[in-house]
Design a protein around this motif. Sequence first.
Motif, short mmCIF file in Angstrom:
data_model
loop_
_atom_site.label_atom_id
_atom_site.label_comp_id
_atom_site.label_asym_id
_atom_site.label_seq_id
_atom_site.Cartn_x
_atom_site.Cartn_y
_atom_site.Cartn_z
N THR A 194 0.87 -1.17 0.00
CA THR A 194 0.00 0.00 0.00
C THR A 194 0.91 1.23 0.00
N ASP A 195 0.32 2.41 0.03
CA ASP A 195 1.13 3.63 0.10
C ASP A 195 2.02 3.61 1.33
N PHE A 200 7.56 2.63 3.73
CA PHE A 200 8.45 1.85 4.60
C PHE A 200 9.57 1.20 3.79
N VAL A 201 9.22 0.64 2.65
CA VAL A 201 10.22 -0.04 1.80
C VAL A 201 11.24 0.97 1.26
N ARG A 202 10.79 2.16 0.88
CA ARG A 202 11.73 3.17 0.40
C ARG A 202 12.74 3.53 1.49
N LEU A 207 14.14 0.88 -2.51
CA LEU A 207 13.22 0.56 -3.61
C LEU A 207 12.00 1.46 -3.52
N ASP A 208 11.37 1.72 -4.66
CA ASP A 208 10.26 2.68 -4.63
C ASP A 208 8.92 2.06 -4.32
N LYS A 212 8.06 -4.57 -5.48
CA LYS A 212 9.34 -4.97 -6.08
C LYS A 212 10.06 -6.03 -5.24
N LEU A 213 9.54 -6.31 -4.06
CA LEU A 213 10.10 -7.36 -3.22
C LEU A 213 9.41 -8.70 -3.45
#
Length: 260
Positions: A194-195, A200-202, A207-208, A212-213
């Motif tokens: 989600t947004d 959190f991932v960024r 990663l954006d 992508k994971l």
Amino acid sequence: MSDTAPVAVVTGAGKGIGAAVARRLSDDGYDIAAIDLTFPAEADDEPDTRSRVEATGRRYAAYRADVGDRSECETIADTILADHGRVDALIHVAGISSRGGRIVDTTADELTRLLAVHTLGGFHLARALVPALRSSDNANIVLMSSLATSVPAAGSGPYMMAKAAAEALAYTLALEEAEFGIRVNIVAPGLVATDMGDKFVRAATGLDRAAKLDSGTPFGRVTRAEDVADTVAFLVSESARQITGQRIEVHGGLKTLSTT
């Protein structure tokens, strides 16, 4: 449209998990009372959720409110009851993230705001809506928590504290309201695409997007909002009549980012 359709109140319904829950419960015959701070004053919302719900023949009503504010919770609860005449499910999804700092760098205002949205929002809405829920023949409360309460991490203290308090609220309500037939459960997602998950991932990987994971996860994809919504739908269904006071994690086997 039947006037006797069950009504689900869903907070944080403007996007992400909340919007997915609204769509999923309408598939199961619920009219939706959607609450989100992002809704315009005219009580309209993103058209995709509204059109998806109404395509099932169910009613969709959007309400703008800050669930971190007690008076707004009480006012919107009264409005929903006046508009719909009943409430059968309260799904408290609304949430915000913390800045990710250490406890010694966390302001009291930040902690207070997270507690207000994640914990007190559920508390105020439950106080206002439980009397109506007691009249339902299938009454449910589901509070959205997080994997963070069982897999703690440095730098997320305010968020974990707020979610842990929300879980305590759910466990207590489950004990107190069982005699009235209200079931209360917790859904605790891990990383969700989600947004909020993307942010959190960024911060954690550069990663954006969380999606992508996908290739590095045990089940081949990061959890989606629809996966969490399916779990909520099960908990409020007739199939879960004997389930209350439980916490269900939804993470597809991805409990940390170390597998990527």
